[in-house]
Design a protein around this motif. Structure first.
Motif, PDB file in Angstrom:
ATOM      1  N   THR A 279       0.693  -1.270  -0.098  1.00 21.62           N
ATOM      2  CA  THR A 279       0.066   0.095  -0.002  1.00 21.62           C
ATOM      3  C   THR A 279       0.801   1.262   0.026  1.00 21.62           C
ATOM      4  N   GLY A 280       2.055   1.133   0.552  1.00 21.80           N
ATOM      5  CA  GLY A 280       2.894   2.606   0.813  1.00 21.80           C
ATOM      6  C   GLY A 280       3.877   2.692  -0.587  1.00 21.80           C
ATOM      7  N   ALA A 281       4.611   3.840  -0.480  1.00 22.28           N
ATOM      8  CA  ALA A 281       5.478   4.021  -1.635  1.00 22.28           C
ATOM      9  C   ALA A 281       6.355   3.088  -1.641  1.00 22.28           C
ATOM     10  N   CYS A 282       6.904   2.784  -2.746  1.00 18.99           N
ATOM     11  CA  CYS A 282       7.841   1.649  -2.888  1.00 18.99           C
ATOM     12  C   CYS A 282       8.933   1.972  -3.953  1.00 18.99           C
ATOM     13  N   MET A 283      10.145   1.976  -3.442  1.00 13.14           N
ATOM     14  CA  MET A 283      11.289   1.936  -4.359  1.00 13.14           C
ATOM     15  C   MET A 283      11.761   0.338  -4.702  1.00 13.14           C
ATOM     16  N   ILE A 284      11.882  -0.010  -5.857  1.00 14.36           N
ATOM     17  CA  ILE A 284      12.450  -1.202  -6.381  1.00 14.36           C
ATOM     18  C   ILE A 284      13.595  -1.082  -6.990  1.00 14.36           C
ATOM     19  N   LEU A 285      14.558  -1.944  -6.596  1.00 19.88           N
ATOM     20  CA  LEU A 285      15.761  -2.030  -6.980  1.00 19.88           C
ATOM     21  C   LEU A 285      16.262  -3.284  -7.530  1.00 19.88           C
ATOM     22  N   TYR A 286      16.808  -3.357  -8.784  1.00 14.61           N
ATOM     23  CA  TYR A 286      17.372  -4.850  -9.152  1.00 14.61           C
ATOM     24  C   TYR A 286      18.705  -4.526  -9.884  1.00 14.61           C
ATOM     25  N   GLY A 287      19.487  -5.733  -9.939  1.00 12.74           N
ATOM     26  CA  GLY A 287      20.772  -5.577 -10.335  1.00 12.74           C
ATOM     27  C   GLY A 287      21.771  -6.457  -9.792  1.00 12.74           C
ATOM     28  N   ALA A 288      22.943  -6.957 -10.221  1.00 10.52           N
ATOM     29  CA  ALA A 288      23.961  -7.823  -9.685  1.00 10.52           C
ATOM     30  C   ALA A 288      24.519  -7.210  -8.636  1.00 10.52           C
ATOM     31  N   ALA A 289      24.631  -5.951  -8.364  1.00 20.34           N
ATOM     32  CA  ALA A 289      25.121  -5.107  -7.375  1.00 20.34           C
ATOM     33  C   ALA A 289      24.368  -5.682  -5.754  1.00 20.34           C
ATOM     34  N   LEU A 290      23.232  -5.981  -5.943  1.00 16.67           N
ATOM     35  CA  LEU A 290      22.518  -6.397  -4.822  1.00 16.67           C
ATOM     36  C   LEU A 290      22.564  -7.583  -4.410  1.00 16.67           C
ATOM     37  N   ALA A 291      23.522  -8.346  -4.782  1.00 18.42           N
ATOM     38  CA  ALA A 291      23.846 -10.033  -4.723  1.00 18.42           C
ATOM     39  C   ALA A 291      24.021 -10.242  -3.063  1.00 18.42           C
ATOM     40  N   GLY A 292      24.732  -9.143  -2.456  1.00 17.08           N
ATOM     41  CA  GLY A 292      24.827  -9.097  -0.953  1.00 17.08           C
ATOM     42  C   GLY A 292      23.518  -9.157  -0.087  1.00 17.08           C
ATOM     43  N   VAL A 293      22.594  -8.372  -0.691  1.00 16.49           N
ATOM     44  CA  VAL A 293      21.252  -8.146   0.059  1.00 16.49           C
ATOM     45  C   VAL A 293      20.612  -9.621  -0.059  1.00 16.49           C
ATOM     46  N   MET A 294      20.621 -10.135  -1.359  1.00 15.60           N
ATOM     47  CA  MET A 294      19.858 -11.358  -1.445  1.00 15.60           C
ATOM     48  C   MET A 294      20.664 -12.683  -0.542  1.00 15.60           C
ATOM     49  N   ALA A 295      21.899 -12.538  -0.448  1.00 13.55           N
ATOM     50  CA  ALA A 295      22.507 -13.436  -0.018  1.00 13.55           C
ATOM     51  C   ALA A 295      22.347 -13.574   1.851  1.00 13.55           C
ATOM     52  N   LYS A 296      21.806 -12.687   2.164  1.00 13.95           N
ATOM     53  CA  LYS A 296      21.588 -12.460   3.651  1.00 13.95           C
ATOM     54  C   LYS A 296      20.250 -13.271   3.828  1.00 13.95           C
ATOM     55  N   ALA A 297      19.577 -13.651   2.743  1.00 12.74           N
ATOM     56  CA  ALA A 297      18.462 -14.619   2.760  1.00 12.74           C
ATOM     57  C   ALA A 297      17.198 -13.993   2.303  1.00 12.74           C
ATOM     58  N   GLU A 298      16.776 -14.887   1.442  1.00 13.24           N
ATOM     59  CA  GLU A 298      15.275 -14.277   0.708  1.00 13.24           C
ATOM     60  C   GLU A 298      14.395 -14.109   2.000  1.00 13.24           C
ATOM     61  N   THR A 299      14.074 -12.860   2.233  1.00  6.82           N
ATOM     62  CA  THR A 299      13.550 -12.582   3.419  1.00  6.82           C
ATOM     63  C   THR A 299      12.536 -11.241   2.946  1.00  6.82           C
ATOM     64  N   THR A 300      11.608 -11.191   4.001  1.00  3.69           N
ATOM     65  CA  THR A 300      10.620 -10.386   4.012  1.00  3.69           C
ATOM     66  C   THR A 300      10.296  -9.866   5.419  1.00  3.69           C
ATOM     67  N   ASP A 301      10.026  -8.364   5.852  1.00  8.11           N
ATOM     68  CA  ASP A 301       9.581  -8.096   6.788  1.00  8.11           C
ATOM     69  C   ASP A 301       8.360  -7.197   6.701  1.00  8.11           C
ATOM     70  N   ARG A 302       7.563  -7.756   5.606  1.00 11.51           N
ATOM     71  CA  ARG A 302       6.173  -7.318   5.150  1.00 11.51           C
ATOM     72  C   ARG A 302       5.374  -8.471   5.854  1.00 11.51           C
ATOM     73  N   SER A 303       4.416  -7.999   6.550  1.00 10.89           N
ATOM     74  CA  SER A 303       3.647  -9.167   6.945  1.00 10.89           C
ATOM     75  C   SER A 303       2.808  -9.617   5.710  1.00 10.89           C
TER      76      SER A 303
END
Ligand SMILES: C[S@@+](CC[C@H](N)C(=O)[O-])C[C@H]1O[C@@H](n2cnc3c(N)ncnc32)[C@H](O)[C@@H]1O
Length: 258
Positions: free
Chosen positions: A234-258
């Motif tokens: 429902t809120g404003a969203c910034m979406i990022l994609y690209g190989a530079a984000l691999a470290g974020v993904m490596a932390k685990a495929e997560t969500t803190d959205r309920s």
């Protein structure tokens, strides 16, 4: 307002001020200075609350942004008001979310001010693209991996995905892409990117409601698209994609959205 803003008096001052993503401590000192000096603040609702506390008690605060279910003035009306108040000799701040130079229709306001013969100053702010990267704890560039960063809007005037997208640029595996206004159209964009050869495993993340109640989703371009399709935020969203984000993904495929 008690004065007639169309009455031409001595020219005031106009500043297009970036409010940043909404965190009060991400405002620049210059933004605070211009807010303290302002007689009139024309503000967007997105992310402005933390900045407005710096306005003087006697300043006129005018919402010109979209709020659910309520009419928002057209851009021409916003520009007209900004010019009209400045012509009354007022110090006008046009407060915008993030950075005023990015997807904020600042060009129309700059043109309106210049056509009226009024000086206009721009005060940069922290854009939601870099604020999202900071929230995720990632760089947007990475040596030998991500040599380019591109800011795009995935939302055209009608609300759909623009049909003149440069898919070769957007599917460039050496770029990091920051998608503004894309939460509704990103699934369709992802389909096009995958058809254009971008790997479905490309790391991706969404940061929703920076500055107020941030929530993150991380995954791949394919999984993020599926989750946005199934459960649109429902809120404003910034979406990022690209190989530079691999470290974020490596932390685990997560969500803190309920
Ligand atoms: C009209 S554009 C304004 C962009 C703004 N000038 C900037 O530099 O961030 C609005 C879009 O910016 C992004 N955005 C702005 N504020 C945000 C926030 N607090 N959290 C997440 N995304 C935000 C979203 O993609 C939203 O749809």
């Amino acid at each position: 307002m008690t004065d007639d803003p169309d009455h031409h008096a001595s020219a005031g001052h106009i500043a297009l001020v970036g409010a940043g993503p909404g965190d009060p401590d991400l405002l620049t000192l210059r933004a605070v200075d211009r807010l303290r000096a302002a007689d009139v603040v024309l503000y967007d609702d997105l992310g402005s609350a933390g900045a407005l506390v710096h306005a003087r008690e006697d300043a006129e605060l005018i919402s010109v942004g979209k709020r659910a279910g309520q009419h928002a003035p057209k851009q021409t009306e916003v520009s007209r008001l900004m010019v009209a108040y400045a012509r009354l000799g007022k110090r006008v701040v046009r407060l915008k979310s993030g950075d005023p130079a990015i997807f904020s229709r600042a060009d129309e306001e700059i043109t309106a001010a210049r056509e009226a013969g009024l000086a206009i100053e721009m005060v940069p702010g922290v854009t939601s693209a870099t604020a999202a990267a900071a929230h995720l704890g990632t760089a947007l560039t990475k040596r030998l991996v991500a040599r380019r960063v591109q800011f795009i809007t995935a939302h055209e005037v009608t609300g759909g995905l623009p049909d003149d997208l440069d898919l070769s640029a957007l599917a460039d595996p050496a770029a990091t892409t920051c998608v503004f206004m894309g939460k509704a159209t990103f699934p369709a964009l992802a389909d096009k990117l995958l058809a254009h050869g971008l790997s479905p495993d490309t790391p991706a993340a969404v940061v929703e409601s920076l500055g107020s109640d941030p929530k993150t989703m991380t995954g791949t371009i394919a999984t993020i698209a599926a989750r946005l399709r199934e459960n649109p935020p429902t809120g404003a969203c910034m979406i990022l994609y690209g190989a530079a984000l691999a470290g974020v993904m490596a932390k685990a495929e997560t969500t803190d959205r309920s």
